[in-house]
Design an enzyme around this catalytic site. Sequence first.
Site, PDB file in Angstrom:
ATOM      1  N   GLU A  45      56.972  80.417   4.626  1.00  0.00           N
ATOM      2  CA  GLU A  45      57.499  80.270   5.987  1.00  0.00           C
ATOM      3  C   GLU A  45      58.932  79.764   5.927  1.00  0.00           C
ATOM      4  OE1 GLU A  45      56.953  76.433   8.317  1.00  0.00           O
ATOM      5  OE2 GLU A  45      54.986  76.577   7.350  1.00  0.00           O
ATOM      6  N   LYS A  92      47.133  73.244  11.007  1.00  0.00           N
ATOM      7  CA  LYS A  92      48.062  72.513  10.148  1.00  0.00           C
ATOM      8  C   LYS A  92      47.921  71.019  10.445  1.00  0.00           C
ATOM      9  CE  LYS A  92      53.084  71.779  10.073  1.00  0.00           C
ATOM     10  NZ  LYS A  92      54.380  72.359  10.501  1.00  0.00           N
TER      11      LYS A  92
END
Length: 211
Positions: free
Chosen positions: A40, A129
């Site tokens: 990412e 997350k």
Amino acid sequence: MDLTAALATHRLVAIVRGRDPDAALRTVLALAEEGVELIEVSLAAPDALCVIERARSTLGPDRPLGAGTVLTAEDARAAHSAGADFAVTPGLGDGVRAARELGMPVLAGVLTPTEIIAAQAMGVVAALKVFPVAEAGGAAYVKALRGPFPDAAFVPVGGVDEDVARACLAAGAIAVGVGSPLVGDAADGGSITALRERARAFRKVVEEATR
């Protein structure tokens, strides 16, 4: 893409955030060459959308590439336009629903049980997350969360070095997200050779945890 399946398979998300866009791009490409399949690029970094565009052009359409720090619907739309195919958020903001409306799976940020319940109620997240995990107690906190949420796909992020990664995976995390302990200063112009060595070390950790 099926982000949940990808997380279960590869078990490592590299988080690239740097002050130098060219160095950030080199970092993304080096990680990909070292077999880090999930990367990412944080939108908090300068020219992050340009980095995503250039990385997508080089990596091709089939390599997973995410946008991190997706806070707003505008962030999600811009990341999607730049070529990101999954979104990572620090919390449950407007970026979560906007990303899913665009067909992007979401790794949504949570910390507390209340936030986990809220995320599950939204029904739009591929995984959760847990951030910032080190400050919350590390692997012990992940293990505690697994009690009331045994089926949740947790990805601990924040202060995850090799030891923490190993412990969190052993505690039941589906994957771990790793920033500076893996990337170091490479995205700011530091050594790509050292980055490659760290990538190999983290890949060894997750491969051992998968056996």
